[in-house]
Structure formats: C-alpha cells, structure tokens
Design an enzyme around this catalytic site. Structure first.
Site, PDB file in Angstrom:
ATOM      1  CB  CYS A  29      -0.429   0.286   1.309  1.00 41.45           C
ATOM      2  SG  CYS A  29      -1.849  -1.609   0.983  1.00 41.45           S
ATOM      3  CE1 TYR A 171      -2.740 -10.626  -0.706  1.00 42.55           C
ATOM      4  CE2 TYR A 171      -4.631  -9.217  -1.177  1.00 42.55           C
ATOM      5  CZ  TYR A 171      -4.027  -8.957  -0.117  1.00 42.55           C
ATOM      6  OH  TYR A 171      -3.781  -8.492   0.824  1.00 42.55           O
ATOM      7  CG  HIS A 174      -1.866  -9.357   3.748  1.00 37.11           C
ATOM      8  ND1 HIS A 174      -1.192  -8.974   2.661  1.00 37.11           N
ATOM      9  CD2 HIS A 174      -1.189  -9.540   4.955  1.00 37.11           C
ATOM     10  CE1 HIS A 174      -0.180  -8.555   2.731  1.00 37.11           C
ATOM     11  NE2 HIS A 174      -0.098  -9.022   3.972  1.00 37.11           N
TER      12      HIS A 174
END
Ligand code: ADP
Ligand code: SF4
Length: 684
Positions: A29, A171, A174
């Site tokens: 990020c 993905y 996380h």
C-alpha cells in the site's frame, strides 16, 4: 568480476515472463491508490530505476462490490481504469522491470462505504474492514455470486493484461480476500465450496485456472498466500492446512508469493521482529513446488539475501519496506556499494500513509512519496548554485540530513553539535528497549557525511549566538531539537499541572536519570514514548501505572500496526493501564487522576511521575540571531526539525532534506510548492 552476490542478479523465469534479477518488490500500500495515480506511478517507476526486477501494485479492487474505502487502494473496476495502470506499467517497463498487479476481491474486509453495495462473504458476518468497527454485515455469497466473482476476476485480469502487466495475482493473504476466507475457519458452507479441504480450496483453484486460461499465454499468474495467521489452531497454520493447500496447488500458479497474516504480522516492526522473521513459516513451500517462490522478511543485508536463496528458503527476495527506504538497493549491491544502502529501520511510518489516507512517507527516505509531486529523486539532487558556506547547528536527524544533502549538492557545510556523538534524539531513543535499529538513521547519514569532503563535523561544540556569528558563515540552519516539558502542558492540559511530586521527563530517563519504586507515566503524547518508557521502567523493577487521557494505550501505534503487541508486552510486565484518565495534581507520594468523562477523581500512591506530554522547541538561538539576519550580518537563517515544530523522526529528516533542496531557491510562500493531483470536471 564475479562476486558472492551474483546469484541475486541471475534472471529467473516466471511462467511466460522472465524477471531480470531476484529483487522483487511485493505488493504494498502507499496511500496514493486510485486517487493520485501519477504519484503512485512515479514511485513505482523509481523502484524499477533503482534495480528492482519486479515491481507490483498494492491490492487492487476488481469490482465495485469490493470497495476498500475509506482506504485508497488500487482499482480496476472497468476499462476506464486501464490508462491509470498504463502510467505505472510504462514507468516500470522503461527500466526493464516486470510489472505485477495484485487483484483482490475482499469479502467482509470490504466496507463498501463508497459503493454502498453489500459485500460477499462465506456467511453473513460483521464487516471487519474500514477500521474494524463499521456497522453492518456482509451477505452470504451464493454459488451464483461466486460464479460472478470468478467472471469479474477474469475480466480484471484481461484488463490488467491490456494495461501492460506481466504478472497477475490471485490473492489469498492478509485475512482480506474472499479466496482466503473460503480456505479458512470462516467457511461453514455445506455446498461444494465448504466442508472438506478440497472443497474449500475449490474457489481459489478456480480463480487460478480462470486467470491462467484468460491471460496465461503472455502473463505469469502468481499466487499470494498467507501460510500462517499466528493464531494457533484458530487460524491457518504453516505446519497444518497451509502445507496441504500448497501441496494441492503446487504446480498450478507460475509463482508462489508466501507470507504470514495479518498485516501486523507480515509487516512487524523492528521493535517486535527482526530481519528474516518469516523464514520459519514459509521455508516449507519450496519443498512442495518447483515454481519460483518469493518471500519477505525486511531483508536489507545482501548476505542475508544470498543466504536465504542458498538455503533454499526462497528464489526471489521480496521486499516492501526495504524498497521504500532504498529504491536503489539492488543497484547499490550490484555496484558493490553496500555501505550506501539506506537500511529500513522497521518503524512502519510508511504504513501510516495507508492507515492515515495520505501519500506514503518514510523515516529513512525523505524522497519517498515525493517523486512526482516535488520531482525528488532519492539519489540525485541539484548541484550548488553559489559558493556560500553554510553553518548547521545540531546534528540530530534534521541537521544530519540537511548537512548530508547540502554536502551532496557541493556546498561547504560546517555541522556542529553540543554532544560528543551525533544523532540527537535518535541517539537517545535508539537506546530504549528494542529500538536499536533506529540508529540506522544516524549511521547511514554519518557514513555518507564521512565520504563528502566538503562537510566538516565538529562534535562537542555547543554554540552561542556569538559563536555562530564568529564562525562567519553567511547562512545558518538551526536544527537544535526540542525538550520534553516538565509541567504537564499538552493536548489535555493547557495550563501546568500543579503539585510537588517527584517529576521526571523522557529526557531525564534517556539521559540515565531513572526513577525507582511506584512510578506513574502520564502519556499525553500517544505514540511510542509512553509505552517504551513503561517497558523500560517495568523491566528495571518499577511498579508502573500508565495513565493516559486517550481511550487506548499508545493510541497512534494503531496506525503503525504495533498496538496489540505493545499491550501484550506491557500486560506481561504487569504494567497497570489506565486509559481515559488525566493527571490532575501530584505530591511526593501521590498522584490524583480524573476520569475524562465523569471527572471522578482517584488518588494513586506513587514515588515518581514521568510526564510524556508536549515538547518545547529549542529555538532561543534562532530568536537571538534574528537581528543579525535583519541587519545583513547573515544572508539567511532557517529553523528546521523539532526546533521549529516537534514531530516524529520522519518529519525531522524530511525538514532537513527540504531545507537542503530549497537552499539558494526563491520560495514564494503564496504558491503551493508541489504538484497537486486534481480531478478535472469537463464542462459539456
Ligand atoms: P531534530 O529531531 O530536529 O534533528 P534533535 O533533538 O534530534 O532534533 O537534535 C538536536 C541536536 O542539536 C542535539 O544533538 C543537540 O545536542 C544539538 N544542539 C541543540 N542546541 C545546540 C547548540 N546551541 N549548539 C550545538 N548543538 C546544539
Ligand atoms: Fe522502513 Fe520506517 Fe521507511 Fe517504512 S518508514 S520503509 S519501516 S524506515
């Protein structure tokens, strides 16, 4: 000439594409997100220029029903987003690197505050994104919904290929994506996507197969998978199901990018985790697949990188933070300039770009996030414009960076400090428990300063106004720091706290004057200092109570992802935590505290009180020298860093760098000194 580090520069095939070397900037990020695409693209391009062989995006929303607002991440909702990504892929390709995109569909982590859509999840469950406490729940994803998500993912992959990406991610890490939740304990479905592991893997497998089928002819398909959540049996475990999942999908993707979850574990700060901290979790992966594996662990040492490859832990050295602190890390290794690497200190100020919704910033690298808007380059700076000498008083982070950068420009710089050793606050703070890596802020700058022959450093030289004028330098920069207040004035109290108590400040403790017995730490600063001092004193045998008017302890460390660990450590040390309380008065044996809502007063027994409140800028020298500026004895006088406005170390380094860049420039205070990315509304 061959060297031990050559292996880091061997190209490696990833499916149909080839990475030019083993330096892999994993997705991270940056706070720019879709809102400031030019800032984002310039920052990514700089990494490629610095030698990173692969440069990835951050998590990129594939559809409006996976809207990560209020955070600003990437978006590839439709074709209109393609030109934004072309800015990045062009910037990355220009330097011969590959561009990767992390596509994501975020399940109950998508708060959808902007799109107002209902998020999809394995079952209807509370939204965890958007800060953690958004009211509202996700809806259960039906089988038709899952089909839709597959279609949206496929379409996003095709768009990403059109935008020029070389590596396309599926993905599942996380604790954020739908794929991850279908793999994990959150999945209580009774259809073919729930139950057995094979069923729970089904959706992720389908995503990978769809993506390969859609774009796999020319793009590599990468998987990002968190192999452990550090939750024991309550979560994914590297020696449990994660091993089976990697085994089941082993040869399907073209690359395995493996890490641990959640983000606070993946990006653990140096206070709580060291270089290579993920190795013990991820090292099994390479035994189960022939495909290239990338992992992270805040590697800044070339020897550790070579070792990780030679020991068979990974094939590519993944990095987010080391690439932020030094975008030119790979080139410096290639050129044998290891001492020039600006090593990450593991403070997570970079993370606060995302968590505070602003462009990324870095303690070590003041140019991070400024590549587009200020045209700052981490390695290049404009040459000097005059032959004037500059005197800098104070060799803390601000003074050191100003001296280094002005020296790099070619100016003759005289740097002085009252202390025997350079570093100012960083010298003192890095000696606090577990903050030793922060010393890198000093070490890197001193190494550079020693190489620049036009910088002269005079330690043990306290300067008065007369000394400054006697030095006869036409330009003076004052980086004289700040002093912690002794009267309790801060955010909560605008007047001094009354009493006769035995008062200490952080400066006292850092200079070796330590209280004993029962100690109250009053924290109205709210970042790390109060918590670190509590740790120091509790370890020294004090009975510590940490009082703060904030609702939580070390409140701002929530944004650096450290708060949970700070709580855990302080509670393990038997520190009593008293949030929502303000110190009201004190005596040599007591402190009176008031509850911030009810004003109910409690008296606590104590032998000493440590006040972590505001700081007083050390600006007296500045005021004493102003007349010399007015009457022409000085050509310029500038106050920087904590002496101007006390702040975090990153801001002091930035202030020093800014002063160096702006030196000999005419600054118009009425003009915004950087480019602003604006949304232009076209009139019909
Ligand atoms: P910053 O974070 O802004 O760089 P620091 O507090 O870390 O500020 O550093 C300030 C440095 O300035 C300290 O090392 C201190 O010893 C030095 N200093 C302060 N006043 C003087 C002075 N009058 N003469 C020389 N050095 C000074
Ligand atoms: Fe490393 Fe801190 Fe810079 Fe982040 S902000 S890259 S943790 S030095």
């Amino acid at each position: 000439m061959s060297s031990r580090y050559d292996i880091l520069f061997h190209p490696i095939k990833i499916g149909p594409v080839t990475a030019p070397n083993r330096f892999y900037q994993v997705p991270h990020c940056n706070g720019f997100g879709w809102r400031m695409p030019q800032g984002m693209a310039a920052m990514r391009g700089m990494k490629a220029e610095g030698g990173w062989g692969v440069v990835c995006t951050e998590e990129t929303e594939i559809h409006y029903t996976s809207d990560l607002s209020p955070y600003f991440e990437g978006r590839i909702w439709d074709d209109a987003d393609i030109p934004v990504w072309q800015l990045m892929t062009d910037a990355v390709h220009k330097h011969g690197a590959l561009a990767g995109i992390e596509l994501t569909y975020n399940s109950h982590d998508a708060a959808n505050l902007y799109s107002r859509a209902a998020a999809f999840a394995p079952h209807s469950m509370g939204i965890t994104g958007g800060g953690g406490y958004e009211p509202g729940q996700a809806r259960v994803a039906t089988k038709d919904d899952l089909k839709q998500v597959r279609k949206w993912h496929r379409n996003a992959a095709i768009r990403a290929k059109k935008a020029g990406f070389d590596i396309i991610y599926c993905y599942a890490a996380h604790n954020m994506t739908l794929a991850f939740h279908l793999l994990s304990k959150d999945n209580d479905r009774s259809d073919e996507y729930g139950g057995s592991l094979e069923n729970r893997v089904r959706f992720f497998r389908e995503l990978i197969e769809d993506t390969k089928e859609a774009v796999g002819d020319t793009c590599a398909v990468a998987v990002r998978f968190a192999v452990d959540e550090l939750l024991g049996a309550d979560g994914m475990q590297h020696d449990g199901e994660a091993r089976d999942i990697v085994g089941m999908l082993a040869e399907l993707p073209d690359l395995w990018d493996v890490n641990i979850s959640a983000w606070k574990n993946d990006s653990i700060t140096s206070r709580f985790g060291k270089e290579g901290h993920q190795e013990k979790y991820i090292s099994f992966v390479k035994q189960l697949t022939t495909k290239p594996v990338v992992g992270v662990g805040r590697y800044t040492s070339p020897d550790s990188m070579v070792s990780a490859i030679e020991r068979g832990v990974m094939d590519l050295i993944g990095a987010a933070r080391p690439s932020i602190a030094d975008p030119f890390l790979p080139n410096k290794i290639r050129e044998g300039r290891h001492e020039d690497i600006r090593e990450c200190i593991g403070c997570n100020i970079c993370v606060t770009g995302d968590t505070r919704f602003v462009p990324i910033r870095c303690t070590q690298n003041p140019t991070m996030g400024e590549e587009f808007r200020r045209d700052w380059h981490p390695e290049i700076i404009a040459p000097k414009k005059s032959n004037d000498d500059i005197l800098i008083v104070g060799a803390g982070p601000a003074g050191l960076e100003a001296a280094r950068a002005l020296g790099q420009r070619g100016y003759k710089v005289i740097l002085t400090d009252a202390q025997r050793e350079a570093g100012g606050r960083v010298l003192l703070e890095s000696a606090l428990p577990n903050l030793i890596e922060w010393r890198r802020v000093i070490d890197w700058r001193l190494t550079q300063i020693q190489k620049i022959e036009n910088i002269y450093f005079y330690p043990s030289s306290p300067m008065t106004a007369k000394d400054v004028l006697d030095a006869d330098a036409p330009h003076v920069i004052l980086a004289t720091g700040a002093t912690w207040r002794r009267d309790g004035v801060g955010r909560y109290h605008s007047c001094p706290i009354q009493g006769t108590g035995n008062i200490f400040t952080p400066d006292d403790l850092m200079n070796g004057k330590l209280p004993t017995g029962k100690v109250i730490i009053y924290d109205d600063d709210h970042y790390y200092m109060g918590g670190v001092l509590a740790e120091l004193l509790a370890t020294n045998g004090c009975e510590v109570t940490l009082v703060t008017p904030a609702p939580t302890i070390s409140a701002w460390t929530e944004y650096t992802l450290e708060q949970d660990r700070i709580y855990k450590r302080l509670l393990a040390l038997n520190v009593t935590l008293l949030p929502h309380h303000a110190l009201a008065s004190h005596s040599p044996t007591t402190a009176s505290v008031t509850q911030t809502f009810t004003s109910a007063e409690t008296t606590l027994a104590c032998d000493a009180i440590v006040l972590v409140t505001d700081r007083i800028p050390n600006d007296s020298l500045y005021h004493e020298l102003k007349p010399a500026l007015a009457d022409g004895r000085l050509k310029s006088l500038r106050l920087i860093g904590d002496a101007e406005a006390p702040n975090i170390i990153a801001q002091a380094v930035f202030a020093g760098h800014l002063a160096a860049r702006e030196f000999d420039e005419t600054i118009n205070p009425d003009v915004t000194p950087f480019k602003v990315e604006r949304v232009i509304t076209v009139k019909k």
